[in-house]
Design a protein around this motif. Structure first.
Motif, PDB file in Angstrom:
ATOM      1  N   HIS A   1      -6.490   0.174  -2.282  1.00 26.27           N
ATOM      2  CA  HIS A   1      -5.216   0.738  -2.704  1.00 26.27           C
ATOM      3  C   HIS A   1      -4.075  -0.272  -2.632  1.00 26.27           C
ATOM      4  CE1 HIS A   1      -6.926   4.925  -1.428  1.00 26.27           C
ATOM      5  NE2 HIS A   1      -7.466   4.464  -2.548  1.00 26.27           N
TER       6      HIS A   1
ATOM      7  N   VAL B   1       0.891  -1.165   0.000  1.00 30.42           N
ATOM      8  CA  VAL B   1       0.000   0.000   0.000  1.00 30.42           C
ATOM      9  C   VAL B   1       0.929   1.215   0.000  1.00 30.42           C
ATOM     10  CG1 VAL B   1      -1.817   1.263   1.202  1.00 30.42           C
ATOM     11  CG2 VAL B   1      -1.815  -1.241   1.239  1.00 30.42           C
TER      12      VAL B   1
ATOM     13  N   GLY C   1      -5.930   1.580   3.790  1.00 33.00           N
ATOM     14  CA  GLY C   1      -5.597   1.578   2.369  1.00 33.00           C
ATOM     15  C   GLY C   1      -6.071   0.311   1.680  1.00 33.00           C
TER      16      GLY C   1
END
Length: 274
Positions: free
Chosen positions: A195, A178, A190
């Motif tokens: 992400h 991340v 995240g």
């Protein structure tokens, strides 16, 4: 303990020392460390003192169709472990608890025969109940990982990756990045936001064979009398080859069912660049 018949009373699935695991992962560049043992958090006791360690677990669940699946749950505490184990034979209840606690749970190796048979209803369960999917497993063949990645993209699932290391050598060769995260809460948030970037290697026949031989060697080192089984080490390459063939056939069966019209084979590198 190992789930293979005849070995489950004498052989463990892993002989890794938790401190050695941590040290190797840090040496290989991991900023944060977690361990997802099967239905256990005992190995984490010695790692809690590290500020960059967080607790996770791979829960062995039984689906409503009677099949078995592995669910990775990340960023848990001791109470979560107890509650997850209480619910592992009731997947909807487990998934509801995960959502209530705002934990992240992933379906692991969805296209693998590791946990036995699959049912069509299992994939419906995966889609409806879990926010994340393991799309890169360091012991799974590339084709199995590619199908998991394709399905995660189709269902807009959070992608995660891990080494699935039962011996020390594969540790940290497959991981989740991340890029914006600097702390454990940042990392987990995240991931939830999608992400995370799966990074590293897929599995292969040679890595699997080395892992099985490594576990066997550690079993003999721990207790001398299993040395009687060492002649069986000669057939390990044949057994792992058969396992790899089985994984290929399993992935082919379920990818055809998920995508009857087929889909072009795209490498994980090309998919990441899309």
């Amino acid at each position: 303990m190992c789930t293979v018949p005849l070995l489950r009373r004498i052989c463990r699935e892993s002989y890794n020392d938790p401190d050695a695991v941590y040290e190797i992962l840090k040496r290989r560049g991991m900023d944060l460390v977690t361990v997802t043992d099967h239905d256990s958090i005992d190995a984490a006791e010695r790692l809690r003192r590290h500020a960059d360690f967080f607790l996770s677990e791979e829960v062995t669940c039984v689906s409503p169709s009677g099949t078995e699946l592995h669910v990775g749950v990340y960023g848990i505490d001791d109470r979560d472990h107890v509650e997850l184990q209480r619910r592992r034979r009731d997947v909807p209840a487990l998934a509801s608890y995960v959502r209530e606690r705002k934990l992240l749970a992933s379906v692991n190796h969805a296209f693998s025969s590791l946990t036995g048979r699959r049912a069509s209803l299992d994939f419906q369960l995966f889609e409806e109940e879990f926010a994340a999917m393991e799309t890169l497993n360091g012991h799974m063949p590339a084709a199995n990982n590619q199908s998991a990645d394709r399905l995660a993209r189709q269902w807009l699932k959070v992608p995660v990756a891990g080494s699935d290391a039962h011996t020390l050598d594969p540790l940290g060769r497959t991981f989740t990045d991340v890029p914006s995260a600097r702390t454990i809460p940042d990392f987990l948030e995240g991931l939830r936001r999608g992400h995370g970037l799966p990074q590293g290697d897929c599995g292969n026949y040679f890595r699997l064979t080395a892992t099985v031989l490594g576990i066997g060697s550690e079993m003999v080192r721990e207790r001398l009398w299993p040395i009687l089984f060492t002649p069986l080490f000669l057939v390990v390459p044949v057994i792992t080859l058969a396992n790899y063939a089985g994984e290929f056939l399993f992935e082919q069966k379920w990818s055809r069912q998920m995508w009857p019209g087929g889909f072009p084979l795209v490498s994980l590198e090309e998919q990441t660049a899309e």
